[in-house]
Design a protein around this motif. Sequence first.
Motif, mmCIF file in Angstrom:
data_model
loop_
_atom_site.group_PDB
_atom_site.id
_atom_site.type_symbol
_atom_site.label_atom_id
_atom_site.label_comp_id
_atom_site.label_asym_id
_atom_site.label_seq_id
_atom_site.Cartn_x
_atom_site.Cartn_y
_atom_site.Cartn_z
ATOM 1 N N LEU A 55 0.831 -1.208 0.000
ATOM 2 C CA LEU A 55 0.000 0.000 0.000
ATOM 3 C C LEU A 55 0.863 1.255 0.000
ATOM 4 O O LEU A 55 0.565 2.235 -0.701
ATOM 5 N N LEU A 56 1.937 1.251 0.788
ATOM 6 C CA LEU A 56 2.840 2.400 0.822
ATOM 7 C C LEU A 56 3.523 2.594 -0.530
ATOM 8 O O LEU A 56 3.713 3.722 -0.989
ATOM 9 N N HIS A 57 3.882 1.494 -1.163
ATOM 10 C CA HIS A 57 4.526 1.578 -2.475
ATOM 11 C C HIS A 57 3.541 2.093 -3.523
ATOM 12 O O HIS A 57 3.883 2.949 -4.359
ATOM 13 N N THR A 58 2.320 1.597 -3.483
ATOM 14 C CA THR A 58 1.305 2.035 -4.440
ATOM 15 C C THR A 58 1.019 3.529 -4.300
ATOM 16 O O THR A 58 0.785 4.228 -5.293
ATOM 17 N N VAL A 108 9.422 -2.168 -2.227
ATOM 18 C CA VAL A 108 8.609 -2.899 -1.264
ATOM 19 C C VAL A 108 9.518 -3.675 -0.328
ATOM 20 O O VAL A 108 10.325 -4.505 -0.768
ATOM 21 N N GLY A 109 9.408 -3.405 0.964
ATOM 22 C CA GLY A 109 10.213 -4.123 1.948
ATOM 23 C C GLY A 109 9.744 -5.558 2.109
ATOM 24 O O GLY A 109 8.636 -5.929 1.723
ATOM 25 N N SER A 110 10.599 -6.373 2.692
ATOM 26 C CA SER A 110 10.300 -7.793 2.877
ATOM 27 C C SER A 110 10.450 -8.169 4.334
ATOM 28 O O SER A 110 11.420 -7.765 4.997
ATOM 29 N N VAL A 111 9.486 -8.944 4.823
ATOM 30 C CA VAL A 111 9.581 -9.451 6.190
ATOM 31 C C VAL A 111 10.808 -10.336 6.340
ATOM 32 O O VAL A 111 11.528 -10.288 7.342
ATOM 33 N N THR A 167 11.129 -3.836 6.438
ATOM 34 C CA THR A 167 9.804 -3.235 6.286
ATOM 35 C C THR A 167 9.698 -1.955 7.106
ATOM 36 O O THR A 167 10.459 -1.727 8.036
ATOM 37 N N GLN A 168 8.712 -1.124 6.743
ATOM 38 C CA GLN A 168 8.523 0.161 7.396
ATOM 39 C C GLN A 168 7.998 0.006 8.824
ATOM 40 O O GLN A 168 8.394 0.742 9.718
#
Length: 660
Positions: free
Chosen positions: A23-26, A33-36, A41-42
């Motif tokens: 959603l943040l990227h969109t 996009v961060g990854s768990v 991630t943010q």
Amino acid sequence: MTSVNIGILAHVDAGKTSLTERLLHTAGVIDRVGSVDRGDTQTDSHELERQRGITIRSAVVSFTVGDVKVNLIDTPGHPDFISEVERALSVLDGVVLVVSAVEGVQAQTRLLMRTLVKMRIPVILFVNKIDRMGARYDDLLDEIRSELSPAVVPLTRVEGIGTAEARAITRTVGPDDPEFAAELADVLAEHGDEFLARYLDDEAALTARDYTEELARQACRAQLYPVLFGSAVADAGIGALVDGITGLFPVNHGGADGTLHGTVFKIERGWAGEKVAYVRLRSGTLGPRSKVSVFRRDPHGAVLELPGRTTVVEVFDRGSAMVEAQARAGDIAKVWGLKGIRIGDRLGSAEGLDGEHLFAPPSLETVIRPARHGAMPELYDALLQLADQDPFINVRKDDEEQEISVSLYGEVQKEVIAATLADDYKLDVVFEGTRIICVERPIGVGESVEEIDYRSKTFFWATVGLRVEPGEPGSGVVFRRSVELGSLPHAFHKAVEEAVRATLQQGLNGWEVLDILVTLTHTGFASPVSAAGDFRKLTPLVLMNALKQAGTQVYEPVNRFELEVPAENASTVLLNLVECGATPETTRGQGSSCLVEGIIPARTVQEFEQRLPGLSQGEGMLVTRFHSFQPAVGPVPSRRRTDLNPVDRKEYMLRAFGRI
């Protein structure tokens, strides 16, 4: 600018944090996009969250869609951190409940949905991972209707489900999807009498806009629940979800009118150790260097109004970035300067202080000790700071035994506390075994009186008489007077009531006494010798003597469980459940799985959790939640006292007068 505050909730590993990143990227907040798995991630910003790959503390991020600002709260999915979810729910306008297209509706999903329905919070169901092998559509919708709510409307359909090319297609009322209008009308008619009348009068006259507006109206009122399919990782269906967030949830218009009313839902520590409060504003404005009234309830239920002054107020801007600004209705603000602030406090107004807890408090506890000799004061201070962030850990200190106990939801929480103390406070700790938290209830009537004796040496210049008896179930501690309020100075009456409530934190067996009615039957004082301290010290002796006459029954916590295991392992798992004292109530098949619901003593949950992986080939999933207290089975469990021990008169007197 209008705003909406949303939460993302799910069973652990359903993809909440990945969805937040997408959603943040969109919205253009982040470029990547961060990854768990990568730990970048943010929202999972704490080192421990990155190491474990789970969300432990709720985190707030912000993004803008058109003229709508979205404040998003990412919450933990693990049941050990359900208290974080509860605090977030109190400030949300809507919730995105994430369901895995492969695993489907899971135990924690059902628990969360029941709570959301009870609170009448608008919900969008987002079915994630449609690109994963084994993803489902039609039968998953049936599962959602039967397990969560029949009032659901799928607003997207999926092509290529279960493949890397899977894509979500938005459904619209029109010639491309002739069945959608009828399907939508069936659900809308349940709660829209006006819409139903128009539909029956002239179905053809209804436009796509009529359907859309009625859908939005009912979704905002939590009368129906839209379902959207997609994939956070593959960027499928995200556009439809963004449209749903801004169009199907109630928005705040950010006005500055009205009295200040805000809710503190999270506390963290700043770089200098100061308290920083997260506040959701419902009306009015809040700026820096402002005087503000803080409202809370004391342990006896009275509303306290405390003065405060803010120093800095920041609101969320893009992602986790903050900007100094005056917070308005609908904003989530970080506030510095309110030194004694606590979670649950209200700013500007006492409205909402009577809200009940959504989830039960922890039913487990453990003793925690520092590994380093002499570090007990440091550990106690550190735990008090952690209690600011999570009041449910309920730190208790026993000075005589030099031990500290904390309340827990489960073993994962214990590991997180240990890791937090090591990382943030440089304290290595040792835990004792986890034990259950019981309660006591009176089983009879008891009465005791102690009067001032002018003929011999008196220790307390006070007369106190108390009667105890069983109270209504769920009533807690009810204190009343059968003497005239003017028979004692107000300070003496207050001292008696405060002493009664404090003493009942530890009953005859050391557990909190609940569902008890305590009546003040006798009073007396000798002016000007008597002081409030005489009543405060005498009351525990009188109360415990009355409680001995009445007697108490110890009750142990019993949890309701939901268990999902492979069907071929069901009989073995059921046998082990019964061995652990559980009572299975319902068993039903769901595809290749077996769902079992029932009740289980909290004391055996950990034992069964340890057995479950071996019994279910590692595929079993258990979620438990507090159900009730039932009479303890076997030897009466007791807990060591941490007070002056009014059960033993001789010991109490020696302690009260400093001889021990």
